[in-house]
Design an enzyme around this catalytic site. Sequence first.
Site, mmCIF file in Angstrom:
data_model
loop_
_atom_site.group_PDB
_atom_site.id
_atom_site.type_symbol
_atom_site.label_atom_id
_atom_site.label_comp_id
_atom_site.label_asym_id
_atom_site.label_seq_id
_atom_site.Cartn_x
_atom_site.Cartn_y
_atom_site.Cartn_z
ATOM 1 N N ASP A 1 3.986 -5.145 -1.258
ATOM 2 C CA ASP A 1 3.273 -3.981 -0.739
ATOM 3 C C ASP A 1 1.854 -3.940 -1.301
ATOM 4 O O ASP A 1 1.655 -3.895 -2.506
ATOM 5 C CB ASP A 1 4.010 -2.705 -1.167
ATOM 6 C CG ASP A 1 3.346 -1.449 -0.629
ATOM 7 O OD1 ASP A 1 3.760 -0.964 0.440
ATOM 8 O OD2 ASP A 1 2.394 -0.947 -1.272
ATOM 9 N N TYR B 1 -6.617 -1.460 -2.397
ATOM 10 C CA TYR B 1 -6.311 -2.053 -3.703
ATOM 11 C C TYR B 1 -7.237 -3.225 -4.021
ATOM 12 O O TYR B 1 -7.325 -3.654 -5.165
ATOM 13 C CB TYR B 1 -4.863 -2.550 -3.783
ATOM 14 C CG TYR B 1 -3.780 -1.531 -3.539
ATOM 15 C CD1 TYR B 1 -4.052 -0.167 -3.506
ATOM 16 C CD2 TYR B 1 -2.461 -1.927 -3.354
ATOM 17 C CE1 TYR B 1 -3.042 0.760 -3.265
ATOM 18 C CE2 TYR B 1 -1.452 -1.010 -3.123
ATOM 19 C CZ TYR B 1 -1.752 0.336 -3.068
ATOM 20 O OH TYR B 1 -0.753 1.231 -2.837
ATOM 21 N N LYS C 1 -2.208 -1.377 4.284
ATOM 22 C CA LYS C 1 -2.493 0.002 4.732
ATOM 23 C C LYS C 1 -3.951 0.161 5.137
ATOM 24 O O LYS C 1 -4.839 -0.448 4.511
ATOM 25 C CB LYS C 1 -2.191 0.983 3.582
ATOM 26 C CG LYS C 1 -0.861 0.744 2.918
ATOM 27 C CD LYS C 1 -0.536 1.741 1.822
ATOM 28 C CE LYS C 1 0.725 1.317 1.081
ATOM 29 N NZ LYS C 1 0.488 0.516 -0.121
ATOM 30 N N HIS D 1 -2.765 5.041 5.079
ATOM 31 C CA HIS D 1 -2.645 5.229 3.627
ATOM 32 C C HIS D 1 -2.517 6.713 3.226
ATOM 33 O O HIS D 1 -1.720 7.062 2.372
ATOM 34 C CB HIS D 1 -3.863 4.583 2.940
ATOM 35 C CG HIS D 1 -3.626 4.199 1.514
ATOM 36 N ND1 HIS D 1 -4.224 3.110 0.929
ATOM 37 C CD2 HIS D 1 -2.860 4.753 0.553
ATOM 38 C CE1 HIS D 1 -3.831 3.019 -0.329
ATOM 39 N NE2 HIS D 1 -3.002 4.010 -0.578
#
Length: 295
Positions: free
Chosen positions: A46, A51, A76, A109
């Site tokens: 994930d 990120y 996301k 997200h």
Amino acid sequence: MTQPALLLNNGVSIPRLGLGTWQAKDGSEVEQTVTAALSVGYRLIDTAAAYGNEPGIGKAINKSPIPRNELFITTKVWNADQGYDQTIKAFDKSLKRLGLHYIDLYLIHWPMPAADKYINTWRAMEELYKTGKVRAIGVCNFSIEQLERLAAETSIVPMVNQIELHPYFVQTDLRNYCTQNNIAIEAYSPLGGSTGKLLEDPVIVNIADAHSITPAQVVIRWHIQQGHIVIPKSTHTERITSNAQVFDFELNPDEMTRIDALDKNERIGTDPNTANFNWNTNLVQIAHYLGLVHW
Ligand code: A2P
């Protein structure tokens, strides 16, 4: 490790346990982490555009001998990319950064209710799903009210709602709504995040001692028995390994009840109803890399 799976509402199979990669830095850190996870049997990874670690994850996936169709990759769309056209573009960028031809699960997200773009964003997700570039679509951090609005104004029911969930924050009403509407529940911060408080809770430690397992294994097993998809995050190989060894024991009903009773309605992360952070994707990736933000 055998990987039990769950069927999403469109018939796609998703592993019950995966690796969370939030705060795993791009480059060798995330590459080694994902490589280690794959080698001990994880198949669900994930990540998120925000990120900033999609390139490193892509490298680990592409050099792995495991066939692509045995992996389940989630990413996301970031807040600043919400809206129909932006979402389509953001998806293609994620695909490129990951070096993949398709994504298994693409998620919104955050709902960002104040921006009021999630309906158009969802329409773009539906379009991506219809093209076959993504096998399943879903949301993160959506409330009952926001899921009801999606149901009223769009045509595909999300396959997943990824939400903060751990024994100190069980979100019973939201979980019941998702279950009744065939939306799979995926737990993030499943171990209660980085404070470590939950893993030191006497109830958790006591049950861990009774089974000669770690507190993290107790909590992960509680998620599995609750029916959640669970994505604990670690960058330590021994923790990655032991966190996945949760399919050869069971918590008894009394232990489950004792863990259920720990709920404090204590959110550790950002509140999705007020969160409206809208930094552009590059900026948020840098902020993540430096450990400055927690979304
Ligand atoms: P680390 O990455 O240093 O291992 P969550 O998944 O709830 O966000 O929790 C992740 C936090 O829990 C991280 O700080 C992670 O640290 C830590 N963690 C993950 N697995 C374990 C474990 N088995 N025992 C103790 N801490 C863990």
